[in-house]
Design an enzyme around this catalytic site. Structure first.
Site, PDB file in Angstrom:
ATOM      1  N   LYS A   1       0.850  -1.191   0.000  1.00 14.57           N
ATOM      2  CA  LYS A   1       0.000   0.000   0.000  1.00 14.57           C
ATOM      3  C   LYS A   1       0.886   1.241   0.000  1.00 14.57           C
ATOM      4  O   LYS A   1       1.820   1.352   0.788  1.00 14.57           O
ATOM      5  CB  LYS A   1      -0.867  -0.036   1.244  1.00 14.57           C
ATOM      6  CG  LYS A   1      -1.540   1.269   1.596  1.00 14.57           C
ATOM      7  CD  LYS A   1      -2.588   1.017   2.629  1.00 14.57           C
ATOM      8  CE  LYS A   1      -2.814   2.200   3.513  1.00 14.57           C
ATOM      9  NZ  LYS A   1      -3.908   1.996   4.439  1.00 14.57           N
TER      10      LYS A   1
HETATM   11  C1  R5P Z   1      -2.641   4.810   8.027  1.00 17.29           C
HETATM   12  O1  R5P Z   1      -1.773   4.593   8.823  1.00 17.29           O
HETATM   13  C2  R5P Z   1      -3.657   3.859   7.882  1.00 17.29           C
HETATM   14  O2  R5P Z   1      -3.075   2.611   7.592  1.00 17.29           O
HETATM   15  C3  R5P Z   1      -4.767   4.110   6.870  1.00 17.29           C
HETATM   16  O3  R5P Z   1      -5.398   2.912   6.695  1.00 17.29           O
HETATM   17  C4  R5P Z   1      -4.336   4.630   5.537  1.00 17.29           C
HETATM   18  O4  R5P Z   1      -3.702   5.855   5.664  1.00 17.29           O
HETATM   19  C5  R5P Z   1      -5.482   4.647   4.507  1.00 17.29           C
HETATM   20  O5  R5P Z   1      -6.453   5.481   4.844  1.00 17.29           O
HETATM   21  P1  R5P Z   1      -6.669   6.882   4.136  1.00 17.29           P
HETATM   22  O6  R5P Z   1      -7.301   6.555   2.808  1.00 17.29           O
HETATM   23  O7  R5P Z   1      -7.572   7.607   5.050  1.00 17.29           O
HETATM   24  O8  R5P Z   1      -5.332   7.528   3.942  1.00 17.29           O
END
Ligand code: R5P
Length: 267
Positions: free
Chosen positions: A173
């Site tokens: 990710k």
């Molecule tokens: C961050 O540490 C988290 O893993 C979130 O899951 C990630 O940032 C994804 O969420 P967003 O789309 O709100 O950035």
């Protein structure tokens, strides 16, 4: 690939489309009661029918998600810092593989902090987690580039995602950036993007479309869904881009239709 690993991965990346809509609600592990997630159980209930998988911590999973729900779980297994500290990179593993198995998770997720003071610590923990994942057939998702101080350009993200894949990530990710094609091309594992801070719905749809167009297998999106004024409609529109090949313009039209023109007048 072992049957268990393959079967679990199929819950994350849909075999028919090769794509993935992961709903991220793990923010509280360092941010506390994040806007929109004050009552995470209530927030996700209407969203779950449109998500392929749900990323969260074991505390939220055990306390507010109905175990009769069959949504594949991506369990965050790292933590140890909070937004009160300047350096978020000082993380460690926080969940044993036994507990992850007890929770019947489809994947375990851990952040790595390439280039930070704690680079080695997080990369070693991540590698150990991949060993456990291999041993028990659980895919591991690497979360890269979280933190304010990270330069989220193609050079940095290319480095971080490649290192994650080299160490054993089943899915990586990261964040979208200019030149994202290069990031994806240099990463031998499937890539998903985080949505990042809340931005206007039109821009979030463009982000999802651009990422998938550049080779991402999908999204692991949180705030741009659950902080939207139209979370249920928004996740459906993101899904239409990821799984149905809609353009961001078509998804925007869809959002307008679903919200009865409320989007145009309200944003
Ligand atoms: C961050 O540490 C988290 O893993 C979130 O899951 C990630 O940032 C994804 O969420 P967003 O789309 O709100 O950035």
């Amino acid at each position: 690939m072992d049957w268990g690993m393959k079967n679990r991965l199929a819950g994350i990346i849909t075999p028919a489309s090769g794509r993935c809509v992961m709903l991220a609600i793990d923010h509280g592990y360092f941010q506390g009661p994040t806007t929109g997630l004050e009552q995470p159980g209530e927030t996700v209930k209407p969203l779950l029918p449109y998500a392929d998988s749900l990323m969260l911590t074991r505390g939220v999973l055990r306390n507010v998600i109905d175990a009769n729900n069959r949504i594949p779980i991506v369990l965050r297994v790292s933590g140890g810092t909070s937004i009160l500290k300047d350096d978020l990179s000082n993380e460690e593993r926080t969940v044993s593989v036994e507990d992850a198995l007890r929770l019947n998770v489809s994947a375990m997720a851990m952040s790595i902090f390439v280039g930070s003071e704690n680079e080695k610590q997080t990369l070693k923990s991540f590698s150990d987690l991949c060993d456990d994942g291999q041993k028990y057939g659980i895919p591991v998702l690497a979360v890269t580039a979280v933190g304010k101080e990270m330069a989220r350009d193609a050079r940095y993200l290319g480095l971080a995602t490649r290192i994650a894949a080299e160490l054993g990530a089943a899915v990586v990710k990261t964040y979208f950036c200019d030149g994202f094609e290069k990031v994806v091309a240099g990463c031998p594992a499937p890539v998903v993007i985080a949505g990042g801070k809340k931005i206007p719905e039109r821009d979030a749809l463009k982000l999802a479309y651009s990422a998938v167009g550049a080779g991402a297998v999908g999204v692991d999106m949180g705030r741009n869904i659950f902080q939207s004024k139209w979370p249920v409609e928004m996740i459906q529109c993101v899904r239409s881009i990821v799984h149905d090949g809609k353009t961001d313009a078509q998804a925007w039209d869809m959002l307008n239709e679903l919200t009865n023109e409320a989007v145009q007048s309200g944003s």
